[in-house]
Design an enzyme around this catalytic site. Structure first.
Site, PDB file in Angstrom:
ATOM      1  N   ASP A  30       0.522   0.600   7.770  1.00 38.22           N
ATOM      2  CA  ASP A  30       1.846   0.898   8.334  1.00 38.22           C
ATOM      3  C   ASP A  30       1.677   1.995   9.366  1.00 38.22           C
ATOM      4  O   ASP A  30       1.447   3.157   9.029  1.00 38.22           O
ATOM      5  CB  ASP A  30       2.796   1.347   7.215  1.00 38.22           C
ATOM      6  CG  ASP A  30       4.176   1.749   7.726  1.00 38.22           C
ATOM      7  OD1 ASP A  30       4.411   1.687   8.950  1.00 38.22           O
ATOM      8  OD2 ASP A  30       5.022   2.128   6.899  1.00 38.22           O
ATOM      9  N   HIS A  42      -6.039  -6.411  -7.084  1.00 40.71           N
ATOM     10  CA  HIS A  42      -7.248  -7.226  -7.160  1.00 40.71           C
ATOM     11  C   HIS A  42      -7.686  -7.444  -8.604  1.00 40.71           C
ATOM     12  O   HIS A  42      -8.305  -8.454  -8.912  1.00 40.71           O
ATOM     13  CB  HIS A  42      -8.378  -6.583  -6.346  1.00 40.71           C
ATOM     14  CG  HIS A  42      -8.278  -6.839  -4.883  1.00 40.71           C
ATOM     15  ND1 HIS A  42      -9.313  -7.333  -4.123  1.00 40.71           N
ATOM     16  CD2 HIS A  42      -7.238  -6.682  -4.018  1.00 40.71           C
ATOM     17  CE1 HIS A  42      -8.922  -7.472  -2.863  1.00 40.71           C
ATOM     18  NE2 HIS A  42      -7.662  -7.075  -2.776  1.00 40.71           N
ATOM     19  N   ASP A  43      -7.358  -6.505  -9.478  1.00 43.04           N
ATOM     20  CA  ASP A  43      -7.653  -6.680 -10.895  1.00 43.04           C
ATOM     21  C   ASP A  43      -6.709  -7.703 -11.523  1.00 43.04           C
ATOM     22  O   ASP A  43      -7.147  -8.673 -12.141  1.00 43.04           O
ATOM     23  CB  ASP A  43      -7.529  -5.338 -11.623  1.00 43.04           C
ATOM     24  CG  ASP A  43      -7.864  -5.455 -13.108  1.00 43.04           C
ATOM     25  OD1 ASP A  43      -8.858  -6.136 -13.429  1.00 43.04           O
ATOM     26  OD2 ASP A  43      -7.152  -4.867 -13.928  1.00 43.04           O
ATOM     27  N   HIS A  90       1.701  -2.949   1.192  1.00 41.28           N
ATOM     28  CA  HIS A  90       1.040  -2.581   2.445  1.00 41.28           C
ATOM     29  C   HIS A  90       1.781  -1.469   3.175  1.00 41.28           C
ATOM     30  O   HIS A  90       1.385  -1.081   4.272  1.00 41.28           O
ATOM     31  CB  HIS A  90       0.914  -3.806   3.361  1.00 41.28           C
ATOM     32  CG  HIS A  90      -0.063  -4.826   2.857  1.00 41.28           C
ATOM     33  ND1 HIS A  90      -0.276  -6.039   3.469  1.00 41.28           N
ATOM     34  CD2 HIS A  90      -0.890  -4.809   1.773  1.00 41.28           C
ATOM     35  CE1 HIS A  90      -1.183  -6.731   2.793  1.00 41.28           C
ATOM     36  NE2 HIS A  90      -1.569  -5.999   1.763  1.00 41.28           N
ATOM     37  N   ASP A 122      -6.839  -6.526 -16.708  1.00 44.61           N
ATOM     38  CA  ASP A 122      -7.755  -6.236 -17.818  1.00 44.61           C
ATOM     39  C   ASP A 122      -8.961  -5.392 -17.407  1.00 44.61           C
ATOM     40  O   ASP A 122      -9.960  -5.331 -18.135  1.00 44.61           O
ATOM     41  CB  ASP A 122      -8.228  -7.537 -18.460  1.00 44.61           C
ATOM     42  CG  ASP A 122      -8.998  -8.427 -17.479  1.00 44.61           C
ATOM     43  OD1 ASP A 122      -9.140  -8.045 -16.298  1.00 44.61           O
ATOM     44  OD2 ASP A 122      -9.457  -9.505 -17.900  1.00 44.61           O
ATOM     45  N   ARG A 141      -4.266  -1.173  -4.319  1.00 49.15           N
ATOM     46  CA  ARG A 141      -5.043  -2.359  -3.939  1.00 49.15           C
ATOM     47  C   ARG A 141      -5.976  -2.776  -5.077  1.00 49.15           C
ATOM     48  O   ARG A 141      -6.108  -3.976  -5.384  1.00 49.15           O
ATOM     49  CB  ARG A 141      -5.851  -2.070  -2.675  1.00 49.15           C
ATOM     50  CG  ARG A 141      -6.559  -3.302  -2.131  1.00 49.15           C
ATOM     51  CD  ARG A 141      -7.304  -3.010  -0.848  1.00 49.15           C
ATOM     52  NE  ARG A 141      -8.017  -4.191  -0.397  1.00 49.15           N
ATOM     53  CZ  ARG A 141      -9.118  -4.160   0.346  1.00 49.15           C
ATOM     54  NH1 ARG A 141      -9.608  -2.994   0.732  1.00 49.15           N
ATOM     55  NH2 ARG A 141      -9.723  -5.258   0.714  1.00 49.15           N
ATOM     56  N   THR A 189       4.909   5.006   9.150  1.00 47.51           N
ATOM     57  CA  THR A 189       4.977   6.001   8.056  1.00 47.51           C
ATOM     58  C   THR A 189       3.856   5.708   7.061  1.00 47.51           C
ATOM     59  O   THR A 189       4.110   5.301   5.926  1.00 47.51           O
ATOM     60  CB  THR A 189       6.347   5.956   7.346  1.00 47.51           C
ATOM     61  OG1 THR A 189       6.581   4.616   6.853  1.00 47.51           O
ATOM     62  CG2 THR A 189       7.474   6.340   8.282  1.00 47.51           C
ATOM     63  N   GLY A 202      -5.690 -11.671 -14.946  1.00 46.16           N
ATOM     64  CA  GLY A 202      -4.866 -10.685 -15.625  1.00 46.16           C
ATOM     65  C   GLY A 202      -5.309  -9.245 -15.467  1.00 46.16           C
ATOM     66  O   GLY A 202      -6.410  -8.949 -15.000  1.00 46.16           O
ATOM     67  N   PRO A 255      -6.066 -13.888  -2.733  1.00 48.70           N
ATOM     68  CA  PRO A 255      -5.603 -14.300  -1.395  1.00 48.70           C
ATOM     69  C   PRO A 255      -6.327 -13.527  -0.302  1.00 48.70           C
ATOM     70  O   PRO A 255      -6.659 -12.353  -0.484  1.00 48.70           O
ATOM     71  CB  PRO A 255      -4.107 -13.966  -1.417  1.00 48.70           C
ATOM     72  CG  PRO A 255      -3.947 -12.934  -2.482  1.00 48.70           C
ATOM     73  CD  PRO A 255      -5.015 -13.194  -3.499  1.00 48.70           C
TER      74      PRO A 255
END
Length: 327
Positions: free
Chosen positions: A247, A66-67, A194, A74, A62, A250, A72, A164
């Protein structure tokens, strides 16, 4: 006859060319001479951290997303805020990023600085740690080209405007991915991340409590699943860290169960459930639900492509001494 080019198109073309030129400077053998134990140190660090804290893989994945989605890959998301700058990690949307994702990067950086000081960037560490952890959880192995540097800018406003959100419409989510060069199919494949990790109850509270005058929960949920979520998240106001697995079937395996869950109303986030209701995304959900190999191949290609998005090299970046602060 002269052809006029719209400024917006020109900017997009220049951005693409710059991104491509930077990514072409990366290679899988970048550290063979400058840091020969790079792969060994990364593997040891990620393995030990995952064993000690089983939520690390989902947290790192995650954090990586988000990075990369904000200007980009970085390591701008690793930067701490100062009195003069509110950094990405303190944007509202990033406040729920799990600490284990940051911690695995710091541990690897510490070990690498002892072995080869000033050679490996935090951006590099996050990209490789994510790949190692996905593979460790049973997911596909994919190549990570090396040589990326850390970025020089980190602003909370950028993250808030670009990332998003689960409550966004599918139109908006597709538009965000399209703006950085990803197709609908690639977006659906990347959302398979996810398969592992968790979501905070605060992110779904409006979908499971007092949803409408006629229903306590969003009717796109499986009713028994919604009841379970309501029970699991009952104390979310008192305990903001309360969370549920992405999930339910699993949660500790990177596999295609995530896609199998969606037609059954077992998607945690609103954006998850929307994938199976939108005619543009549903065919890919159905494909990956019945064919794990197809999902792994698509995910591997898409995340390898994402790992090259907006990479910095040469003077456009730096090798930070500390992951959380500019030099």
């Amino acid at each position: 006859m002269a052809v006029r080019v719209k400024p917006s198109i020109l900017i997009l073309c220049i951005s693409f060319l710059l991104s491509t030129s930077h990514s072409q400077q990366l290679t899988t053998s970048f550290y063979h001479k400058s840091c020969p134990r790079f792969e060994e140190i990364m593997q040891d660090t990620t393995t030990n951290k995952q064993i000690a804290s089983p939520t690390t893989a989902g947290a790192a994945l995650r954090l990586f997303f988000h990075d990369c989605l904000v200007d980009g890959c970085d390591a701008s998301v690793l930067i701490s805020s100062t009195p003069f700058n509110k950094a990405e990690r303190d944007a509202d949307i990033n406040l729920s990023l799990p600490g284990d994702g940051f911690d695995v990067v710091v541990r690897a950086k510490t070990a690498l600085e002892l072995a080869c000081p000033g050679v490996v960037s935090g951006a590099e560490i996050l990209a490789v740690a994510t790949r190692n952890l996905v593979t460790m959880m049973g997911g596909p192995f994919y190549n990570v080209k090396l040589g990326r540097r850390d970025g020089l800018v980190s602003r909370a406003s950028r993250a808030q405007n670009i990332l998003p959100k689960p409550t966004m419409s599918m139109n908006r989510i597709i538009k965000i991915f399209k703006s950085i060069g990803f197709s609908v199919q690639e977006m659906v494949a990347l959302t398979g991340a996810h398969s592992i990790g968790f979501s905070h109850c605060s992110e779904i509270s409006s979908d499971i409590y007092n949803y409408s005058r006629t229903s306590q929960f969003d009717p796109s949920y499986n009713p028994r699943y919604a009841a379970g979520l309501r029970n699991a998240c009952a104390d979310y106001r008192k305990n903001p860290s309360l969370s549920v697995f992405n999930d339910i079937m699993t949660p500790r395996d990177f596999d295609n169960s995530y896609y199998k869950n969606l037609p059954k109303g077992l998607g945690v986030l609103r954006s998850d459930r929307a994938l199976v209701m939108d005619r543009r995304t549903r065919p890919f959900v159905e494909l990956y639900a019945r064919d794990q190999k197809a999902f792994f191949e698509a995910f591997g290609r898409a995340i390898e492509k994402l790992s090259l998005h907006g990479v910095k090299s040469g003077r456009s970046g730096e090798i930070r001494r500390r992951c959380d602060s500019f030099n």
